[in-house]
Design a protein around this motif. Structure first.
Motif, PDB file in Angstrom:
ATOM      1  N   GLU A  11       0.848  -1.193   0.000  1.00  0.00           N
ATOM      2  CA  GLU A  11       0.000   0.000   0.000  1.00  0.00           C
ATOM      3  C   GLU A  11       0.881   1.238   0.000  1.00  0.00           C
ATOM      4  O   GLU A  11       1.762   1.355   0.842  1.00  0.00           O
ATOM      5  N   ASP A  12       0.640   2.153  -0.941  1.00  0.00           N
ATOM      6  CA  ASP A  12       1.491   3.342  -1.022  1.00  0.00           C
ATOM      7  C   ASP A  12       0.927   4.565  -0.309  1.00  0.00           C
ATOM      8  O   ASP A  12       1.633   5.557  -0.135  1.00  0.00           O
ATOM      9  N   GLU A  13      -0.286   4.509   0.155  1.00  0.00           N
ATOM     10  CA  GLU A  13      -0.884   5.629   0.881  1.00  0.00           C
ATOM     11  C   GLU A  13      -0.608   5.445   2.371  1.00  0.00           C
ATOM     12  O   GLU A  13      -1.108   4.489   2.990  1.00  0.00           O
ATOM     13  N   PRO A  14       0.207   6.333   2.979  1.00  0.00           N
ATOM     14  CA  PRO A  14       0.617   6.127   4.377  1.00  0.00           C
ATOM     15  C   PRO A  14      -0.539   5.964   5.365  1.00  0.00           C
ATOM     16  O   PRO A  14      -0.465   5.114   6.253  1.00  0.00           O
ATOM     17  N   SER A  15      -1.590   6.743   5.229  1.00  0.00           N
ATOM     18  CA  SER A  15      -2.694   6.639   6.192  1.00  0.00           C
ATOM     19  C   SER A  15      -3.436   5.308   6.059  1.00  0.00           C
ATOM     20  O   SER A  15      -3.843   4.713   7.060  1.00  0.00           O
ATOM     21  N   VAL A  16      -3.589   4.831   4.832  1.00  0.00           N
ATOM     22  CA  VAL A  16      -4.246   3.532   4.624  1.00  0.00           C
ATOM     23  C   VAL A  16      -3.349   2.417   5.149  1.00  0.00           C
ATOM     24  O   VAL A  16      -3.830   1.485   5.804  1.00  0.00           O
ATOM     25  N   LEU A  59      -0.612   1.425  -7.256  1.00  0.00           N
ATOM     26  CA  LEU A  59       0.592   1.970  -6.628  1.00  0.00           C
ATOM     27  C   LEU A  59       1.142   3.071  -7.518  1.00  0.00           C
ATOM     28  O   LEU A  59       0.968   3.046  -8.738  1.00  0.00           O
ATOM     29  N   ALA A  60       1.821   4.008  -6.910  1.00  0.00           N
ATOM     30  CA  ALA A  60       2.292   5.191  -7.631  1.00  0.00           C
ATOM     31  C   ALA A  60       3.278   4.862  -8.749  1.00  0.00           C
ATOM     32  O   ALA A  60       3.349   5.574  -9.745  1.00  0.00           O
ATOM     33  N   ASP A  61       4.016   3.759  -8.615  1.00  0.00           N
ATOM     34  CA  ASP A  61       5.072   3.501  -9.600  1.00  0.00           C
ATOM     35  C   ASP A  61       4.693   2.480 -10.664  1.00  0.00           C
ATOM     36  O   ASP A  61       5.550   2.032 -11.408  1.00  0.00           O
ATOM     37  N   GLY A  62       3.423   2.114 -10.743  1.00  0.00           N
ATOM     38  CA  GLY A  62       3.064   1.275 -11.875  1.00  0.00           C
ATOM     39  C   GLY A  62       2.110   0.142 -11.604  1.00  0.00           C
ATOM     40  O   GLY A  62       1.525   0.023 -10.533  1.00  0.00           O
ATOM     41  N   GLU A  63       1.985  -0.689 -12.598  1.00  0.00           N
ATOM     42  CA  GLU A  63       1.082  -1.829 -12.641  1.00  0.00           C
ATOM     43  C   GLU A  63       1.483  -2.868 -11.596  1.00  0.00           C
ATOM     44  O   GLU A  63       2.648  -3.260 -11.523  1.00  0.00           O
ATOM     45  N   VAL A  64       0.518  -3.323 -10.809  1.00  0.00           N
ATOM     46  CA  VAL A  64       0.815  -4.280  -9.752  1.00  0.00           C
ATOM     47  C   VAL A  64       0.675  -5.732 -10.206  1.00  0.00           C
ATOM     48  O   VAL A  64       0.887  -6.644  -9.397  1.00  0.00           O
TER      49      VAL A  64
END
Length: 121
Positions: A11-16, A59-64
């Motif tokens: 998960e790239d969202e810190p609060s989540v 995710l901010a850097d691409g396809e998961v």
């Protein structure tokens, strides 16, 4: 409920991510790592010992998809926890994949992690 279960959070969202850590720990589980990018996730999948994963699709850097494929190759029970819908091509390839749309109640997330683990055995 999750006693002794080690979870990898992607998960790239810190609060989540912080909320997911709280949910897992409140249920007695252990978060072994938080991957905030595709590259971090792939590295952690290779290096970390874990029992299940919670995966955000966006995710901010691409396809998961490579992350999901690595998790599936390892036979790691996986719950997708995302704000979006599961793409059709991913659903076709992984019809058994549990997908939860953010937000969900903590108990539902815990139940789906347990269900994913049960399906893998």
């Amino acid at each position: 409920m999750l006693s002794g279960i080690r979870i990898l959070v992607v998960e790239d969202e810190p609060s989540v991510a912080a909320t997911l850590v709280d949910v897992v720990e409140d249920a007695g589980g252990e978060v072994v790592g938080i991957a905030r990018s595709v590259s971090e996730a792939r590295q952690m999948i290779r290096a970390q010992g874990f029992d299940a994963a919670v995966l955000d699709l966006n995710l901010a850097d691409g396809e998961v998809t490579p992350v999901l494929e690595a998790l599936q190759a390892r036979k790691a029970p996986t719950v997708v926890y995302s704000g979006g819908e599961l793409p059709a091509h991913v659903r076709q390839r992984h019809p058994e994949l549990m997908t939860l749309r953010k937000p969900v109640l903590p108990g539902r997330l815990v139940a789906e992690i347990l269900r994913a683990r049960k399906q893998q055995t």
